[in-house]
Write a protein that holds these residues in place. Sequence first.
Motif: not given
Length: 197
Positions: A117, A119, A122, A124, A193, A195-196
């Motif tokens: 990813t 970022k 993160d 996935r 996924s 995501e922070q």
Amino acid sequence: MIREIAENETALDFLNETVTFMGYQISIAHYLFYPCLLPTGKFPDEVFEHVKESIDAAAYGIRRIATDFIDREEYNAYKHGLRLIPASSKLQFADPDTMKIQLEWDISQSMSYYVKTKKPGDIRIETKLFDSERDYRMTLFCSNLIYNLVYYRQVMFYKPDDPKAQLAIHFFEKEAIDECNKVNVPIQDLVFSYEQG
């Protein structure tokens, strides 16, 4: 180039351009897939009608193959050591109140892998289900394309001694390619996924 073929319907139009080969004007696709079938008068006209339909079908099939090849994440997962072992074996959806299973899929014939990813932090994970029937048929179609590229050139270079020798001609059909491309598993790719925030 593969992405262009997959996403642009006109990317293979160059196959319709003509070239001069052994004194005959034929399309580039004709030269690639059927170089020994020239309009010399030895073959009936219907053979060339089949050749044209077959070339159209081959281009159609190449576009179908290209859509598979543009997804490089699976390849990159192997390359960068991002493959997960073991893969998930089952996907279930349960009622949160009763915990009774509402939907369930067997995904034991699958492979899960991390996808890089943009970022940091993160995550996935993609899970691909294997469709061995489709993979086999599409591999056979690819093999037949390669066969046409090679075999008919061999016939031209190593002509049989017997003037009455016969030639087997392999033609492609759009319907058969659609059959090759048919999906045989009830659930397809899954993506998880995180995501922070």
